[in-house]
Scaffold this active site. Structure first.
Site, PDB file in Angstrom:
ATOM      1  N   ARG A 138       7.315  -8.467  12.243  1.00 48.78           N
ATOM      2  CA  ARG A 138       6.978  -7.184  12.866  1.00 48.78           C
ATOM      3  C   ARG A 138       5.807  -7.304  13.845  1.00 48.78           C
ATOM      4  NH1 ARG A 138       7.738  -2.681   7.982  1.00 48.78           N
ATOM      5  NH2 ARG A 138       9.794  -3.420   7.311  1.00 48.78           N
ATOM      6  N   ASP A 183       1.571  -2.728   2.824  1.00 48.15           N
ATOM      7  CA  ASP A 183       2.645  -2.385   3.747  1.00 48.15           C
ATOM      8  C   ASP A 183       2.217  -2.767   5.165  1.00 48.15           C
ATOM      9  OD1 ASP A 183       5.091  -1.517   4.609  1.00 48.15           O
ATOM     10  OD2 ASP A 183       4.747   0.595   4.253  1.00 48.15           O
TER      11      ASP A 183
END
Length: 358
Positions: free
Chosen positions: A248, A191
């Site tokens: 991100r 993640d």
């Protein structure tokens, strides 16, 4: 503080094999000394904060500037009862060479400087109590799991290779504040490499190497987190090498301001920065190379609504046009800073980001 991480099995009680180091020079090198904070947050009686625009109000320093040995940016601010980020200064210096000792040390109450040596294999995300410096010695590595901050504060994490975390490598959550994440390398997390969520505040992420990571950094985990995140999540992100990482860098919701400056973005497949859900992000004096979508804001991203982004002083090489919208609170409302020239960022960051380069 109660631990919130996955059980790691039974360990023999009180197995602290504390290797106290009497050399004051070594202690000083591993623990950042206390000092005056670089800024203080405004109070309700202060004037309204300045708003960022395309004009650069901040001085540019010469290209010979070196990485600091104490935190700057939001981690340096005097707020929430914490005068900057000093980590484990004043506490014992210990060395962890195996997972059992490492997990014992990060769960210890009180200030502690934890030197990490060799490869530490852990699972899941493991909780870190307040007032800790976690610093790698040599080519230190934490693999398989990561660090979790739950209502923790005043922690420094430096000079560590984080590899193959089965979830997040570093998760700054649940009202944690004053963390400095500096000179690490992140690779292979399932993640996030560094997630800053759930009302966390006053965090600086500096001089790290995000080495082909996927989800590098999210600030606010959900479009439904406005009630906990609005007014929080103040983060400085500078001199990081986003090296063929996909997305991100960061993806932001609700925060204002997030200050993204002097980073090197190289070959980011999906996008570099995304400001959504009315977040305010200042993107300043970075170098974007081979990045098709440097900044999202007015159009939102994926299912998230639009945010605000100001860009100034950046260089774009074989990259798309940044999308900007609205105004953002000036970071200098909180702290003073100087910029390296954007043209010098690739060489500075390649030479200085990651482990072994403090």
């Amino acid at each position: 503080m109660s631990r919130t991480t996955t059980a790691r099995g039974t360990r023999a009680p009180h197995r602290h094999r504390w290797r106290l180091l009497v050399a004051a020079g070594l202690a000083a090198a591993t623990a950042v000394p206390a000092g005056p904070a670089a800024g203080t947050p405004r109070s309700a009686a202060d004037p309204a904060p300045a708003r960022a625009s395309g004009a650069g109000p901040v001085a540019v320093r010469p290209p010979t500037a070196l990485a600091a040995n104490q935190p700057d940016g939001f981690a340096s601010v005097n707020a929430l009862g914490q005068n900057g980020t000093t980590g484990g200064v004043g506490g014992p210096v210990v060395t962890a060479t195996n997972a059992d000792d490492f997990l014992e040390y990060i769960d210890t109450v009180g200030p502690l400087v934890i030197q990490v040596s060799g490869v530490i294999r852990i699972s899941s995300k493991q909780g870190v109590r307040p007032n800790k410096t976690i610093i790698g010695v040599g080519n230190a590595e934490i693999t398989g799991g990561g660090l979790d901050f739950y209502r923790s504060y005043n922690v420094i994490v430096r000079n560590i290779n984080f590899t193959d975390a089965e979830d997040d490598a570093v998760n700054v959550g649940q009202n944690s504040h004053h963390l400095w994440i500096d000179h690490n390398r992140f690779s292979g997390a399932v993640d996030g490499s560094v997630d800053i969520v759930r009302g966390a505040d006053y965090v600086t992420v500096s001089w790290n190497h995000f080495d082909r990571s996927d989800k590098s950094m999210v600030i606010s985990h959900s479009d439904g987190a406005g009630s906990t995140d609005t007014g929080h999540l103040k983060v400085s992100i500078h001199h990081n090498f986003f090296d063929h990482s996909r997305q991100r860098h960061p993806r932001v919701r609700f925060a204002d301001p997030v200050h993204v400056y002097n980073n090197y973005f190289l070959g980011n497949e999906l996008y570099a920065v995304a400001s959504t859900e009315n977040a305010g992000v200042l993107v300043e004096s970075n170098y974007f190379q081979d990045v098709p979508y440097p900044v999202y804001s007015a159009s939102g991203y994926a299912d998230s609504g639009p945010g605000r982004a100001v860009q100034r002083g950046n260089i774009f090489v074989n990259s798309g046009t940044p999308e900007t919208a609205g105004t953002v609170v000036e970071p200098r409302t909180y702290y003073a800073y100087q910029l390296d020239p954007a043209a010098n960022v690739p060489s500075l960051v390649r030479a200085g980001a990651g482990v072994g380069r403090m």
